[in-house]
Design a protein around this motif. Sequence first.
Motif, PDB file in Angstrom:
ATOM      1  N   VAL A 300       0.833  -1.208   0.000  1.00  0.00           N
ATOM      2  CA  VAL A 300       0.000   0.000   0.000  1.00  0.00           C
ATOM      3  C   VAL A 300       0.868   1.259   0.000  1.00  0.00           C
ATOM      4  O   VAL A 300       0.569   2.234  -0.692  1.00  0.00           O
ATOM      5  CB  VAL A 300      -0.937  -0.015   1.237  1.00  0.00           C
ATOM      6  CG1 VAL A 300      -1.698   1.303   1.335  1.00  0.00           C
ATOM      7  CG2 VAL A 300      -1.901  -1.189   1.149  1.00  0.00           C
ATOM      8  N   LEU A 301       1.945   1.228   0.767  1.00  0.00           N
ATOM      9  CA  LEU A 301       2.761   2.447   0.951  1.00  0.00           C
ATOM     10  C   LEU A 301       3.868   2.625  -0.078  1.00  0.00           C
ATOM     11  O   LEU A 301       4.340   3.744  -0.306  1.00  0.00           O
ATOM     12  CB  LEU A 301       3.374   2.446   2.357  1.00  0.00           C
ATOM     13  CG  LEU A 301       2.368   2.588   3.512  1.00  0.00           C
ATOM     14  CD1 LEU A 301       3.075   2.438   4.846  1.00  0.00           C
ATOM     15  CD2 LEU A 301       1.664   3.949   3.440  1.00  0.00           C
ATOM     16  N   MET A 302       4.302   1.518  -0.720  1.00  0.00           N
ATOM     17  CA  MET A 302       5.502   1.645  -1.556  1.00  0.00           C
ATOM     18  C   MET A 302       5.385   2.655  -2.704  1.00  0.00           C
ATOM     19  O   MET A 302       6.368   3.314  -3.030  1.00  0.00           O
ATOM     20  CB  MET A 302       5.977   0.273  -2.057  1.00  0.00           C
ATOM     21  CG  MET A 302       5.037  -0.398  -3.019  1.00  0.00           C
ATOM     22  SD  MET A 302       5.599  -2.078  -3.399  1.00  0.00           S
ATOM     23  CE  MET A 302       4.476  -2.478  -4.743  1.00  0.00           C
ATOM     24  N   PRO A 303       4.188   2.840  -3.322  1.00  0.00           N
ATOM     25  CA  PRO A 303       4.164   3.843  -4.397  1.00  0.00           C
ATOM     26  C   PRO A 303       4.455   5.258  -3.890  1.00  0.00           C
ATOM     27  O   PRO A 303       4.927   6.106  -4.651  1.00  0.00           O
ATOM     28  CB  PRO A 303       2.730   3.762  -4.937  1.00  0.00           C
ATOM     29  CG  PRO A 303       2.224   2.433  -4.518  1.00  0.00           C
ATOM     30  CD  PRO A 303       2.891   2.143  -3.208  1.00  0.00           C
ATOM     31  N   ILE A 304       4.171   5.524  -2.605  1.00  0.00           N
ATOM     32  CA  ILE A 304       4.431   6.871  -2.081  1.00  0.00           C
ATOM     33  C   ILE A 304       5.929   7.179  -2.126  1.00  0.00           C
ATOM     34  O   ILE A 304       6.340   8.258  -2.570  1.00  0.00           O
ATOM     35  CB  ILE A 304       3.922   7.000  -0.622  1.00  0.00           C
ATOM     36  CG1 ILE A 304       2.402   6.855  -0.604  1.00  0.00           C
ATOM     37  CG2 ILE A 304       4.341   8.331  -0.018  1.00  0.00           C
ATOM     38  CD1 ILE A 304       1.785   7.042   0.775  1.00  0.00           C
ATOM     39  N   MET A 308       7.338  10.236  -4.539  1.00  0.00           N
ATOM     40  CA  MET A 308       7.999  11.423  -3.977  1.00  0.00           C
ATOM     41  C   MET A 308       9.390  11.594  -4.581  1.00  0.00           C
ATOM     42  O   MET A 308       9.794  12.691  -4.964  1.00  0.00           O
ATOM     43  CB  MET A 308       8.123  11.287  -2.450  1.00  0.00           C
ATOM     44  CG  MET A 308       6.840  11.517  -1.696  1.00  0.00           C
ATOM     45  SD  MET A 308       6.225  13.213  -1.908  1.00  0.00           S
ATOM     46  CE  MET A 308       4.881  12.920  -3.044  1.00  0.00           C
ATOM     47  N   ALA A 351      11.716  16.844   5.857  1.00  0.00           N
ATOM     48  CA  ALA A 351      10.362  17.370   6.051  1.00  0.00           C
ATOM     49  C   ALA A 351       9.315  16.341   5.631  1.00  0.00           C
ATOM     50  O   ALA A 351       8.360  16.059   6.372  1.00  0.00           O
ATOM     51  CB  ALA A 351      10.191  18.662   5.245  1.00  0.00           C
ATOM     52  N   LEU A 352       9.508  15.756   4.458  1.00  0.00           N
ATOM     53  CA  LEU A 352       8.540  14.765   3.968  1.00  0.00           C
ATOM     54  C   LEU A 352       8.568  13.504   4.826  1.00  0.00           C
ATOM     55  O   LEU A 352       7.518  12.889   5.076  1.00  0.00           O
ATOM     56  CB  LEU A 352       8.848  14.394   2.516  1.00  0.00           C
ATOM     57  CG  LEU A 352       8.544  15.458   1.474  1.00  0.00           C
ATOM     58  CD1 LEU A 352       9.027  14.992   0.104  1.00  0.00           C
ATOM     59  CD2 LEU A 352       7.037  15.740   1.414  1.00  0.00           C
ATOM     60  N   LEU A 355       6.449  13.983   7.860  1.00  0.00           N
ATOM     61  CA  LEU A 355       5.033  14.014   7.470  1.00  0.00           C
ATOM     62  C   LEU A 355       4.517  12.614   7.127  1.00  0.00           C
ATOM     63  O   LEU A 355       3.477  12.156   7.616  1.00  0.00           O
ATOM     64  CB  LEU A 355       4.913  14.927   6.247  1.00  0.00           C
ATOM     65  CG  LEU A 355       3.597  15.650   6.018  1.00  0.00           C
ATOM     66  CD1 LEU A 355       3.284  16.554   7.193  1.00  0.00           C
ATOM     67  CD2 LEU A 355       3.705  16.482   4.742  1.00  0.00           C
ATOM     68  N   ILE A 356       5.275  11.909   6.295  1.00  0.00           N
ATOM     69  CA  ILE A 356       4.831  10.596   5.825  1.00  0.00           C
ATOM     70  C   ILE A 356       4.977   9.556   6.929  1.00  0.00           C
ATOM     71  O   ILE A 356       4.123   8.675   7.094  1.00  0.00           O
ATOM     72  CB  ILE A 356       5.651  10.171   4.572  1.00  0.00           C
ATOM     73  CG1 ILE A 356       5.379  11.157   3.434  1.00  0.00           C
ATOM     74  CG2 ILE A 356       5.291   8.752   4.143  1.00  0.00           C
ATOM     75  CD1 ILE A 356       6.267  10.972   2.230  1.00  0.00           C
ATOM     76  N   THR A 359       2.040   9.872   9.169  1.00  0.00           N
ATOM     77  CA  THR A 359       0.847   9.359   8.479  1.00  0.00           C
ATOM     78  C   THR A 359       0.806   7.826   8.507  1.00  0.00           C
ATOM     79  O   THR A 359      -0.219   7.222   8.838  1.00  0.00           O
ATOM     80  CB  THR A 359       0.855   9.811   6.989  1.00  0.00           C
ATOM     81  OG1 THR A 359       1.096  11.220   6.941  1.00  0.00           O
ATOM     82  CG2 THR A 359      -0.462   9.484   6.314  1.00  0.00           C
ATOM     83  N   TRP A 363      -1.938   5.528  10.358  1.00  0.00           N
ATOM     84  CA  TRP A 363      -2.784   4.732   9.472  1.00  0.00           C
ATOM     85  C   TRP A 363      -2.754   3.255   9.875  1.00  0.00           C
ATOM     86  O   TRP A 363      -3.794   2.616  10.028  1.00  0.00           O
ATOM     87  CB  TRP A 363      -2.297   4.926   8.025  1.00  0.00           C
ATOM     88  CG  TRP A 363      -3.179   4.321   6.971  1.00  0.00           C
ATOM     89  CD1 TRP A 363      -4.252   3.492   7.132  1.00  0.00           C
ATOM     90  CD2 TRP A 363      -3.045   4.514   5.564  1.00  0.00           C
ATOM     91  NE1 TRP A 363      -4.794   3.146   5.938  1.00  0.00           N
ATOM     92  CE2 TRP A 363      -4.079   3.760   4.943  1.00  0.00           C
ATOM     93  CE3 TRP A 363      -2.160   5.242   4.761  1.00  0.00           C
ATOM     94  CZ2 TRP A 363      -4.238   3.728   3.562  1.00  0.00           C
ATOM     95  CZ3 TRP A 363      -2.335   5.189   3.389  1.00  0.00           C
ATOM     96  CH2 TRP A 363      -3.363   4.446   2.793  1.00  0.00           C
ATOM     97  N   PHE A 364      -1.522   2.724  10.027  1.00  0.00           N
ATOM     98  CA  PHE A 364      -1.418   1.285  10.287  1.00  0.00           C
ATOM     99  C   PHE A 364      -1.137   0.968  11.754  1.00  0.00           C
ATOM    100  O   PHE A 364      -0.893  -0.171  12.114  1.00  0.00           O
ATOM    101  CB  PHE A 364      -0.331   0.672   9.393  1.00  0.00           C
ATOM    102  CG  PHE A 364      -0.696   0.719   7.934  1.00  0.00           C
ATOM    103  CD1 PHE A 364      -1.523  -0.277   7.400  1.00  0.00           C
ATOM    104  CD2 PHE A 364      -0.278   1.754   7.127  1.00  0.00           C
ATOM    105  CE1 PHE A 364      -1.876  -0.227   6.057  1.00  0.00           C
ATOM    106  CE2 PHE A 364      -0.646   1.804   5.791  1.00  0.00           C
ATOM    107  CZ  PHE A 364      -1.449   0.816   5.253  1.00  0.00           C
TER     108      PHE A 364
END
Lengths: 434, 434
Positions: A300-304, A308, A351-352, A355-356, A359, A363-364
């Motif tokens: 689920v997360l790998m495309p993020i 980026m 910074a990212l 944030l990520i 998240t 989420w998990f």
Amino acid sequence: IEAEDRSAVLLLASNLHEADTGDLLEALNAGERAAFVRLLGSEFDYTALTETDEAIRVKLLEDLPNEVIAEALGDLDSDDAVYILEDLDAQDRDEILGGLSYADRAQLKKALDYPEESAGRRMQTEFIAVAPFWTVGQTIDYMREARDLPDSFYEIFVVDPAFRLLGSVHLDKILRAKRHEKVTSIMADRLDSVEATDDQEEVARKFERYNLISSAVVDENGRLVGVLTVDDIVDVIQEEAEEDLRALAGVGDEEISDSVLTIARGRLTWLVVNLATAVLASVVIALFEDTIEAMVALAVLMPIVASMGGNAGTQTMTVAVRGLATQELGARNMMRVLNREVLVSFLNGIALAILIGITAWLWFGSPGLGYVIAGAIIINMVFAGLSGLLIPIALEKLNIDPAIASSVFVTTVTDVVGFFAFLGIAALWFGLPI
Amino acid sequence: IEAEDRSAVLLLASNLHEADTGDLLEALNAGERAAFVRLLGSEFDYTALTETDEAIRVKLLEDLPNEVIAEALGDLDSDDAVYILEDLDAQDRDEILGGLSYADRAQLKKALDYPEESAGRRMQTEFIAVAPFWTVGQTIDYMREARDLPDSFYEIFVVDPAFRLLGSVHLDKILRAKRHEKVTSIMADRLDSVEATDDQEEVARKFERYNLISSAVVDENGRLVGVLTVDDIVDVIQEEAEEDLRALAGVGDEEISDSVLTIARGRLTWLVVNLATAVLASVVIALFEDTIEAMVALAVLMPIVASMGGNAGTQTMTVAVRGLATQELGARNMMRVLNREVLVSFLNGIALAILIGITAWLWFGSPGLGYVIAGAIIINMVFAGLSGLLIPIALEKLNIDPAIASSVFVTTVTDVVGFFAFLGIAALWFGLPI
């Protein structure tokens, strides 16, 4: 309107500027265009053809008899005539050239002998050249009487008996000088000239840099052969900036009037090249199949992580490609820019990552997943900055246009590094099977 | 060199063109720049400042005393002076303006009152205007004697007693005319003028379209207030084309001399916006967690579907954004272009579907997986073509610059549709849990 009503069409079309006539031609449907030109006859201004898309121009010229075209081209400035001739096939071109007067034919043939996109192709061979011992008064009298002058011009040239360029005089200087002054005494201090074989992009950069309005074109022996004016250069500048934009997105030089098949074929090449990249990324993911099976949240997360990195890499790459094209980026500031890009990527990575990371944690419900994705983001962002700058520079060194090839390599790096870093760190952190 | 050796520096720098002096300034380090300008004193050509990066120009002007700047600006053409003044803060600007002569001050203030990026900001207020009853001879005599003429000019203007523009005469026409002819008899047929409040992009398009070298600038009452020359417009054209390129990659108007923090902040906004997009795509994947757990091959292949759609969408979008910017794409050909884009995407979708379908089949030994990915590719490609065209058009209609916002929306569509189509079809085909 195309009911052969010549006077109505004449009334409508005769006062239009060539650019508007060009638009009108594009708006007509294919069958009407030749009829329109035939109807106008000698009233049709063939310079309008230089304002239409290539596909429309070539098609229209095929529909018109070559003798008619030849007659019309004789009246045009040489740069416009060359522009119209250069895209035709060799047979039509020779036939049209055959219909011209000897002098015109020789001139156009010579211009067509220069390489495509060179100064020699774009230049006008009509210009005014005077001897260094002439006075301002003689020059003005000569201009009043001469025929076959260019439509408009901004400077005149001073040449020696062998036609070698000595200098140029701007028209405003002539107007402000007294009649008895020598032309050499009011020549410009700087002698701006380009060689006929110079690439148009290089010439455009010179015009832009030195704010030129026109420039002499000389052959390899320094002899004056033509003049380039800024209105031709404006088109070149526009084209070159657009070429980079299109190349970065993988859209060749298609025109809005090209056929569906031509366009589809042009774009498919790019898509297939990118497919190879995408498959490579998939191979990396396949290495971690067992890891993903054990923890689907990773899928689920790998495309993020990959996307980026891809975005950051594209940012750096765009700056690098334009910097190279405008020569703002060169050997002198490369190390400074490299340090800057790595630092920028690293800062934005942090910074990212925060944030990520948060998240993903929320989420998990797993703080570990947050750490893992944060680490992968920082790694991928730094690689994005590095590859976004170094890949265009390396391609330029290899004489490959960085605008065309960079983005495939950069996204390959950011995809491969992104998936590998994220899935690899996750497998180690959680002790998952690989 | 900066050891205060004025004569050596003078020797080195005095014959340089302003563009080269600008480069020299950029190459010096920050501390040396002001010293260099001070050392040259009145020999320093302030037009060189119009050739440097904004960050360097502003910093250097802060380091120099305002009186020195004021004295120097008095000698410049008004467009260069405005260019230098416009980026300074209000206090410095007022102090410098205070140091100018009354006439210069009034002129520059008026120019600075026009909106940023308007024709009024870029124009030169030095020009030659004559009355309609003048003869060519009178005009030439006037030019020979007049002071404070622009450095160079290409046409003169004819105005009525209220200074309303009547027409323009190109210099070459004056040179070729007899002294007793009236200027009105050799005026150009077309009257090209722009309004001072016109946006520079619009003005640039007009120059480009009609191959202008210079154009009169008039106020709302049709009175002549200045003249724009093509050398300023060349910079505008270059900037505008580059703006689109940068906007598409989300890089704003950073300059190569900006600080790391400025650049990082500028780019972060874009990355965060794209993060939202990426998270949305992840949410779609999360819907199919159970499906992926049942068949991990889907996780391996899913980025291919999304990335092919993203690339195709970017291709269409690039064409659309440039088409809108150059007004080649408009209401008249929108339906034709839409049909074309959908057809192009569909054809390329089929080609890629075959290629990828076979690859997936061979890789995982499952023909079903080949069919599923082929179907998803075709669906995503068609959506890519549609969104690549319709999103920029919709943004333009909403008065949002399509270059800035399009790519986020387009990749959102291609990611979401790509993952949803692929995972959804797979779940149905193989009867997997959702």
